[in-house]
Design a protein around this motif. Structure first.
Motif, PDB file in Angstrom:
ATOM      1  N   ARG A 130       0.831  -1.205   0.000  1.00 35.58           N
ATOM      2  CA  ARG A 130       0.000   0.000   0.000  1.00 35.58           C
ATOM      3  C   ARG A 130       0.863   1.253   0.000  1.00 35.58           C
ATOM      4  NH1 ARG A 130      -5.038   1.744   0.827  1.00 35.58           N
ATOM      5  NH2 ARG A 130      -5.756  -0.406   0.834  1.00 35.58           N
ATOM      6  N   TYR A 131       1.953   1.222   0.770  1.00 32.42           N
ATOM      7  CA  TYR A 131       2.832   2.391   0.859  1.00 32.42           C
ATOM      8  C   TYR A 131       4.110   2.219   0.037  1.00 32.42           C
ATOM      9  CZ  TYR A 131      -0.292   3.851   4.565  1.00 32.42           C
ATOM     10  OH  TYR A 131      -1.406   4.228   5.282  1.00 32.42           O
ATOM     11  N   ARG A 132       4.114   1.186  -0.831  1.00 34.19           N
ATOM     12  CA  ARG A 132       5.205   0.961  -1.779  1.00 34.19           C
ATOM     13  C   ARG A 132       6.563   0.869  -1.084  1.00 34.19           C
ATOM     14  NH1 ARG A 132       3.386   4.998  -6.791  1.00 34.19           N
ATOM     15  NH2 ARG A 132       1.325   4.048  -7.100  1.00 34.19           N
ATOM     16  N   ILE A 133       6.598   0.076  -0.015  1.00 29.94           N
ATOM     17  CA  ILE A 133       7.846  -0.189   0.707  1.00 29.94           C
ATOM     18  C   ILE A 133       8.324  -1.569   0.280  1.00 29.94           C
ATOM     19  CG2 ILE A 133       8.967  -0.325   2.956  1.00 29.94           C
ATOM     20  CD1 ILE A 133       6.685   1.302   4.111  1.00 29.94           C
ATOM     21  N   ASN A 134       9.269  -1.613  -0.625  1.00 30.47           N
ATOM     22  CA  ASN A 134       9.739  -2.886  -1.163  1.00 30.47           C
ATOM     23  C   ASN A 134      10.584  -3.628  -0.124  1.00 30.47           C
ATOM     24  OD1 ASN A 134      10.241  -4.940  -2.999  1.00 30.47           O
ATOM     25  ND2 ASN A 134      12.057  -3.924  -3.825  1.00 30.47           N
ATOM     26  N   GLY A 135      10.286  -4.902   0.067  1.00 28.10           N
ATOM     27  CA  GLY A 135      11.071  -5.714   0.994  1.00 28.10           C
ATOM     28  C   GLY A 135      10.807  -5.422   2.454  1.00 28.10           C
ATOM     29  N   LEU A 136       9.585  -5.008   2.777  1.00 23.78           N
ATOM     30  CA  LEU A 136       9.260  -4.739   4.176  1.00 23.78           C
ATOM     31  C   LEU A 136       9.385  -6.001   5.026  1.00 23.78           C
ATOM     32  CD1 LEU A 136       8.257  -2.592   6.185  1.00 23.78           C
ATOM     33  CD2 LEU A 136       5.909  -3.248   5.601  1.00 23.78           C
ATOM     34  N   GLN A 137       9.269  -7.170   4.390  1.00 25.04           N
ATOM     35  CA  GLN A 137       9.403  -8.431   5.123  1.00 25.04           C
ATOM     36  C   GLN A 137      10.777  -8.556   5.776  1.00 25.04           C
ATOM     37  OE1 GLN A 137       8.237  -8.101   2.051  1.00 25.04           O
ATOM     38  NE2 GLN A 137       6.156  -8.877   2.108  1.00 25.04           N
ATOM     39  N   SER A 138      11.799  -7.961   5.152  1.00 24.93           N
ATOM     40  CA  SER A 138      13.140  -8.010   5.737  1.00 24.93           C
ATOM     41  C   SER A 138      13.166  -7.286   7.079  1.00 24.93           C
ATOM     42  CB  SER A 138      14.160  -7.372   4.786  1.00 24.93           C
ATOM     43  OG  SER A 138      14.197  -8.052   3.551  1.00 24.93           O
ATOM     44  N   TYR A 139      12.547  -6.117   7.123  1.00 18.45           N
ATOM     45  CA  TYR A 139      12.530  -5.353   8.368  1.00 18.45           C
ATOM     46  C   TYR A 139      11.679  -6.049   9.429  1.00 18.45           C
ATOM     47  CZ  TYR A 139      14.534  -1.732   5.413  1.00 18.45           C
ATOM     48  OH  TYR A 139      15.347  -1.039   4.554  1.00 18.45           O
ATOM     49  N   ALA A 140      10.606  -6.705   8.990  1.00 21.90           N
ATOM     50  CA  ALA A 140       9.780  -7.451   9.940  1.00 21.90           C
ATOM     51  C   ALA A 140      10.570  -8.606  10.548  1.00 21.90           C
ATOM     52  CB  ALA A 140       8.522  -7.973   9.240  1.00 21.90           C
ATOM     53  N   LEU A 141      11.382  -9.279   9.721  1.00 22.56           N
ATOM     54  CA  LEU A 141      12.192 -10.381  10.237  1.00 22.56           C
ATOM     55  C   LEU A 141      13.299  -9.862  11.150  1.00 22.56           C
ATOM     56  CD1 LEU A 141      12.562 -13.417  10.214  1.00 22.56           C
ATOM     57  CD2 LEU A 141      14.050 -13.177   8.218  1.00 22.56           C
ATOM     58  N   MET A 142      13.843  -8.683  10.832  1.00 24.87           N
ATOM     59  CA  MET A 142      14.830  -8.072  11.730  1.00 24.87           C
ATOM     60  C   MET A 142      14.216  -7.811  13.100  1.00 24.87           C
ATOM     61  SD  MET A 142      16.702  -5.241   9.315  1.00 24.87           S
ATOM     62  CE  MET A 142      17.163  -5.624   7.627  1.00 24.87           C
ATOM     63  N   ALA A 143      13.015  -7.246  13.095  1.00 23.65           N
ATOM     64  CA  ALA A 143      12.341  -6.968  14.362  1.00 23.65           C
ATOM     65  C   ALA A 143      12.043  -8.258  15.117  1.00 23.65           C
ATOM     66  CB  ALA A 143      11.046  -6.195  14.103  1.00 23.65           C
ATOM     67  N   SER A 144      11.643  -9.296  14.377  1.00 30.97           N
ATOM     68  CA  SER A 144      11.363 -10.585  15.009  1.00 30.97           C
ATOM     69  C   SER A 144      12.626 -11.183  15.620  1.00 30.97           C
ATOM     70  CB  SER A 144      10.769 -11.545  13.975  1.00 30.97           C
ATOM     71  OG  SER A 144      10.534 -12.815  14.534  1.00 30.97           O
ATOM     72  N   ALA A 145      13.747 -11.073  14.901  1.00 26.31           N
ATOM     73  CA  ALA A 145      15.010 -11.604  15.425  1.00 26.31           C
ATOM     74  C   ALA A 145      15.459 -10.833  16.659  1.00 26.31           C
ATOM     75  CB  ALA A 145      16.087 -11.550  14.342  1.00 26.31           C
ATOM     76  N   ALA A 146      15.316  -9.502  16.609  1.00 29.02           N
ATOM     77  CA  ALA A 146      15.687  -8.693  17.773  1.00 29.02           C
ATOM     78  C   ALA A 146      14.811  -9.046  18.973  1.00 29.02           C
ATOM     79  CB  ALA A 146      15.559  -7.208  17.439  1.00 29.02           C
ATOM     80  N   GLY A 147      13.517  -9.242  18.717  1.00 31.59           N
ATOM     81  CA  GLY A 147      12.631  -9.669  19.793  1.00 31.59           C
ATOM     82  C   GLY A 147      12.996 -11.043  20.320  1.00 31.59           C
TER      83      GLY A 147
END
Length: 352
Positions: A78-95
């Motif tokens: 929706r907001y044209r953020i390519n590869g947002l899944q990478s940042y989600a996985l980073m947050a998951s790993a940090a958590g």
């Protein structure tokens, strides 16, 4: 079990609901499960009740996991953020790093009851934060009329079926699912060997999970910075090869080859025990990014949810295959002599 629960989340995208609703439905299940185990002694000491509450917690966690993937896909496109899944996985790993550190500290310093209470409190906080968030902040469309909802469901289902039948989507999805389901999971047997035969302290195994999450965080950063522009096929081939080779690290531990080269069991487990698990998680990231980018507009969340649901099913199949292989090899709590042969079969299956 997770498959049917997670598959229901596909309809979450069809109804255009938000993460707030999902948290409202699933967090109470986890709070109930962990809160009950903390409050009632029998709930955490009697095996049937312990299994029931663990399953109840898994119910909420599995739905939330799939809904999270769908929401990330919808928000990124929706907001044209390519590869947002990478940042989600980073947050998951940090958590994961913080969670494993907190869990390890609580297990060392407090009785299990306190750990369950802390976990239930964190889940309650998550529920409160979710309920205090406005649905409009997610930027997802809302449908109020019943007729419009039914029409939207039919249209979403039609688009979803059309999308997963396309070769550029179905083939990567099938490979991702098959690459997990065809590999028997022997991590439970290896864990028992580490604790019962090698007598490793649970804190060592817990810290190996922390190091594994740090590895996952690093791999995700490297992928986002340097690897996401590479062709997908050679990248996945390399990761799959590394995954198959990393499984052999358990073979080295079983044969005590590490002792022969001067590496203690504690150091070896601490540094390498979680490598195969982390690579198995990481190899899904390119598929998630690719599918989210190639989906027809309007069904990105549905396809991403279906991928997560299919991965849940493949993990269940892998676990059952692992149990069957362990039984076939005669692996028991008092006999691990054939476990090394099972590890070789597992590595070979990963190569295939």
């Amino acid at each position: 079990f997770q498959w049917w629960l997670s598959l229901s989340t596909v309809f979450y995208q069809m109804f255009f609901t938000s993460e707030v609703v999902v948290e409202f439905l699933t967090s109470p299940l986890e709070v109930l499960a962990w809160g009950s185990m903390a409050t009632f002694q029998g709930a955490r000491e009697v095996l049937p009740s312990l299994m029931a509450f663990a399953m109840l917690s898994n119910l909420g966690a599995s739905i939330t996991e799939v809904a999270k993937d769908a929401l990330v896909a919808e928000y990124g496109l929706r907001y044209r953020i390519n590869g947002l899944q990478s940042y989600a996985l980073m947050a998951s790993a940090a958590g994961g790093v913080l969670g494993n550190l907190l869990g390890g500290y609580l297990l060392l310093r407090t009785p299990p009851k306190i750990s369950f209470l802390v976990f239930a409190a964190l889940l309650s906080l998550q529920l409160v934060v979710s309920l205090s968030s406005k649905e409009e902040s997610f930027g997802l469309p809302r449908i109020t009329e019943t007729s419009s909802v039914l029409k939207s469901v039919k249209q979403q289902l039609s688009n979803f079926m059309e999308a997963i039948q396309a070769d550029e989507i179905s083939q990567p999805l099938i490979w991702a699912v098959a690459s997990i389901s065809m590999v028997p999971l022997l991590s439970g047997s290896v864990f028992c060997y580490q604790t019962q035969v090698l007598n490793l302290d649970p804190s060592v195994i817990g810290m190996s999970k922390v190091i594994g999450q740090l590895m996952l965080l690093g791999l995700t950063v490297v992928y986002d910075r340097y690897l996401k522009t590479l062709p997908m096929r050679p990248l996945i081939q390399i990761v799959q090869l590394l995954y198959a080779l990393s499984i052999l690290l358990d073979y080295i531990l079983l044969k005590q080859i590490n002792i022969g080269v001067g590496i203690s069991n504690e150091v070896f487990v601490l540094c390498f025990s979680s490598l195969a698990e982390i690579l198995a998680q990481f190899k899904i990231l390119p598929f998630a990014v690719r599918l989210a980018n190639m989906c027809p507009q309007g069904c990105e969340g549905s396809v991403t949810s279906f991928l997560a649901s299919a991965l849940c099913l493949s993990q269940i199949v892998s676990a059952f295959l692992g149990v069957g292989l362990a039984n076939l090899m005669g692996v028991t709590s008092s006999n691990y002599s054939n476990l090394s042969s099972g590890i070789l079969i597992q590595s070979l299956a990963a190569l295939v």
